[in-house]
Design a protein around this motif. Structure first.
Motif, PDB file in Angstrom:
ATOM      1  N   ARG A   1       0.802  -1.118   0.158  1.00 24.01           N
ATOM      2  CA  ARG A   1      -0.052  -0.196  -0.157  1.00 24.01           C
ATOM      3  C   ARG A   1       0.933   1.038   0.086  1.00 24.01           C
ATOM      4  O   ARG A   1       0.578   2.235  -0.546  1.00 24.01           O
ATOM      5  CB  ARG A   1      -0.979   0.078   1.131  1.00 24.01           C
ATOM      6  N   SER A   2       2.007   1.202   0.699  1.00 24.84           N
ATOM      7  CA  SER A   2       3.130   2.267   0.770  1.00 24.84           C
ATOM      8  C   SER A   2       3.390   3.045  -0.748  1.00 24.84           C
ATOM      9  O   SER A   2       3.310   4.103  -1.087  1.00 24.84           O
ATOM     10  CB  SER A   2       4.134   2.031   1.465  1.00 24.84           C
TER      11      SER A   2
ATOM     12  N   TYR B   1       7.448   0.702  -6.986  1.00 28.54           N
ATOM     13  CA  TYR B   1       8.522  -0.125  -6.468  1.00 28.54           C
ATOM     14  C   TYR B   1       8.656  -0.043  -5.063  1.00 28.54           C
ATOM     15  O   TYR B   1       8.653   1.246  -4.845  1.00 28.54           O
ATOM     16  CB  TYR B   1       9.490  -0.627  -7.142  1.00 28.54           C
ATOM     17  N   PRO B   2       8.782  -0.625  -3.938  1.00 30.70           N
ATOM     18  CA  PRO B   2       9.065  -0.367  -2.773  1.00 30.70           C
ATOM     19  C   PRO B   2      10.272   0.417  -2.510  1.00 30.70           C
ATOM     20  O   PRO B   2      11.318  -0.147  -2.984  1.00 30.70           O
ATOM     21  CB  PRO B   2       8.680  -1.585  -1.767  1.00 30.70           C
ATOM     22  N   ASN B   3      10.441   1.392  -1.648  1.00 32.26           N
ATOM     23  CA  ASN B   3      11.629   1.941  -1.097  1.00 32.26           C
ATOM     24  C   ASN B   3      12.478   0.879  -0.324  1.00 32.26           C
ATOM     25  O   ASN B   3      11.755   0.103   0.167  1.00 32.26           O
ATOM     26  CB  ASN B   3      11.637   3.265  -0.579  1.00 32.26           C
TER      27      ASN B   3
ATOM     28  N   PHE C   1       4.152  -4.094  -8.530  1.00 32.74           N
ATOM     29  CA  PHE C   1       4.768  -3.507  -9.855  1.00 32.74           C
ATOM     30  C   PHE C   1       3.718  -4.179 -10.938  1.00 32.74           C
ATOM     31  O   PHE C   1       3.316  -3.479 -11.752  1.00 32.74           O
ATOM     32  CB  PHE C   1       6.092  -4.319 -10.039  1.00 32.74           C
ATOM     33  N   VAL C   2       3.437  -5.415 -11.008  1.00 31.68           N
ATOM     34  CA  VAL C   2       2.622  -6.031 -12.093  1.00 31.68           C
ATOM     35  C   VAL C   2       1.138  -5.470 -11.905  1.00 31.68           C
ATOM     36  O   VAL C   2       0.609  -4.917 -13.087  1.00 31.68           O
ATOM     37  CB  VAL C   2       2.486  -7.567 -11.775  1.00 31.68           C
ATOM     38  N   GLY C   3       0.616  -4.959 -10.852  1.00 34.05           N
ATOM     39  CA  GLY C   3      -0.637  -4.623 -10.806  1.00 34.05           C
ATOM     40  C   GLY C   3      -0.726  -3.146 -11.259  1.00 34.05           C
ATOM     41  O   GLY C   3      -1.477  -2.637 -12.152  1.00 34.05           O
TER      42      GLY C   3
ATOM     43  N   GLU D   1      19.715   1.339  -3.031  1.00 27.98           N
ATOM     44  CA  GLU D   1      18.902   1.912  -2.186  1.00 27.98           C
ATOM     45  C   GLU D   1      17.714   2.563  -2.778  1.00 27.98           C
ATOM     46  O   GLU D   1      18.038   3.397  -3.821  1.00 27.98           O
ATOM     47  CB  GLU D   1      19.184   2.956  -1.325  1.00 27.98           C
ATOM     48  N   PHE D   2      16.640   1.974  -3.060  1.00 30.99           N
ATOM     49  CA  PHE D   2      15.318   2.678  -3.781  1.00 30.99           C
ATOM     50  C   PHE D   2      14.889   3.587  -2.901  1.00 30.99           C
ATOM     51  O   PHE D   2      14.434   3.491  -1.878  1.00 30.99           O
ATOM     52  CB  PHE D   2      14.461   1.424  -4.315  1.00 30.99           C
TER      53      PHE D   2
END
Length: 440
Positions: A181-182, A352-354, A212-214, A375-376
């Motif tokens: 959700r973030s 994409y999540p950090n 990502f796919v969603g 680091e994302f």
């Protein structure tokens, strides 16, 4: 910093090759470790084995268990007692009922899975191994690369959308890894992407794949309701016996489209009409609905079928991946006349999540595969694979349905005609804009 091309060289110089085998070994170990260490599998003493042809791994499966039709259980237990001794038992999956029509039989200690299956097949019993379906390897890797930093997104861009009050609401179910959700809260194009937070082993190596796919679905169909179902471990795989009940649960919600970026190969000569019982039974239920299943053709750089994409049924669409020019087949993509349509899967950018991402020590010459970490920080990544061509096609079908009011398979049939008209070297092609509403 620009979005960096992530075209890996491992498929060159013959398939399989040394780089490919090294990459496969790393990812196989990751999937096996993830499955065997999952608490529900530790409790069941799950052991993952490899089906091999020579030195190459064809697929993964659970040793000491078989899948059968639930109406055959009594007969199966009798045959197993006669051929492998006492101790076989019906096993309930963790967290709910088994897949409709399928029973998992845990074999007696020390029983040979292949020998038991041979005895069952000799008696005309429909039985198969409990295979592992995965977003990662069969002969190479899916996704074809690991995620890398991206400056801006999404890529492809969000499709043009002119909603009207009469537009049909369309639902897409994404069966994948975790939902974040973030990430969704950071990007406007993800506003209609929902799901259950986390997912099984949400911090595994392929965390964020489902979100990502969603997001790729949402870029093509901004007004569609997209729900991510966490069904695969983020280490990359799931047993068919545990995935089957989730497939049932998804189908009961009556989605218009299911996007599945996972699957498995078989060994040369193995017949899908005999193997892959869980997928075949799900397909039987799917055929009685209007739902369309859109699934990845796999990233093995070969023409061997990847299932369920390779099952030849009108309710299933197999998607191969193109490079960013929307013409050139990606070098990693599987191919052959069983692939129904091709769409961009290379250098796709989405949410994409950090956080810190640790790259695997696979191939130091491959961007995104070097040892080390990154680091994302901006909730975006660039990623490549048929995993991402698949939701693009699912989104195009959803976008067309919204204005055409066609049923899912009718909308796919209309888009397939467009894809055939767009064909490059005989490969039907779909791209952003192919589902746009015609001008009034």
């Amino acid at each position: 910093m620009s979005n960096q091309p992530t075209t890996p060289p491992w498929w060159q110089g013959g398939v399989p090759n040394g780089r490919q085998r090294g990459r496969l070994r790393v990812q196989l170990d990751r999937i096996v470790d993830g499955l065997q260490s999952a608490p529900q599998n530790v409790a069941r003493n799950v052991v993952i084995e490899e089906a091999r042809t020579g030195e190459d791994v064809d697929y993964l499966y659970r040793g000491g268990a078989v899948l059968v039709r639930d109406g055959d259980v009594d007969r199966v237990l009798e045959i197993i007692r006669e051929t492998a001794g006492d101790g076989a038992a019906v096993e309930e999956p963790v967290g709910g009922p088994p897949q409709r029509g399928v029973a998992t039989i845990a074999l007696p200690a020390g029983a040979d899975t292949n020998a038991v299956l041979a005895a069952l097949h000799a008696q005309g019993v429909d039985a198969s191994k409990d295979v592992v379906l995965h977003i990662c390897p069969s002969a190479s890797a899916c996704p074809a690369t690991e995620p890398v930093l991206a400056q801006a997104g999404p890529v492809p861009a969000v499709a043009d959308w002119s909603p009207q009050a009469t537009d049909r609401k369309v639902s897409v179910a994404v069966i994948d890894t975790d939902y974040h959700r973030s990430v969704v809260q950071q990007h406007s194009w993800l506003r209609k992407v929902t799901g259950d937070a986390g997912g099984p082993k949400a911090h595994g190596h392929y965390r964020g794949h489902g979100t990502f796919v969603g997001g790729v679905v949402a870029t093509m169909a901004p007004e569609a309701d997209v729900r991510v179902w966490p069904a695969l471990l983020t280490s990359g795989g799931q047993l068919a016996s545990d995935l089957g009940p989730i497939l049932d649960a998804v189908l009961e919600t009556r989605p218009d489209i299911i996007s599945l970026s996972a699957g498995t190969t078989l060994a040369p000569g193995e017949d899908p009409a005999r193997e892959l019982l869980s997928l075949r039974v799900f397909r039987e239920h799917l055929a009685k609905t209007d739902t369309l299943l859109v699934c990845a053709a796999g990233n093995d750089a070969q023409d061997e079928r990847f299932y369920p994409a390779g099952l030849p049924h009108p309710e299933i669409v197999g998607v191969g991946a193109l490079d960013p020019d929307d013409r050139t087949p990606a070098g990693y993509s599987n191919f052959g006349n069983w692939v129904d349509v091709w769409a961009r899967g290379t250098d796709v950018v989405n949410g994409y999540p950090n956080g810190r991402y640790e790259y695997a020590d696979i191939d130091p010459d491959t961007p995104g595969d070097q040892p080390g970490s990154v680091e994302f920080t901006n909730w975006l990544a660039s990623w490549s694979g048929t995993s991402f061509a698949t939701p693009l096609v699912a989104g195009l079908v959803a976008a067309r349905m919204a204005w055409s009011h066609e049923k899912p398979r009718d909308a796919w049939a209309a888009l397939h005609q467009i894809a055939v008209a767009n064909a490059v070297d005989g490969r039907p092609v779909l791209k952003r804009g192919d589902s746009d509403r015609p001008p009034v």
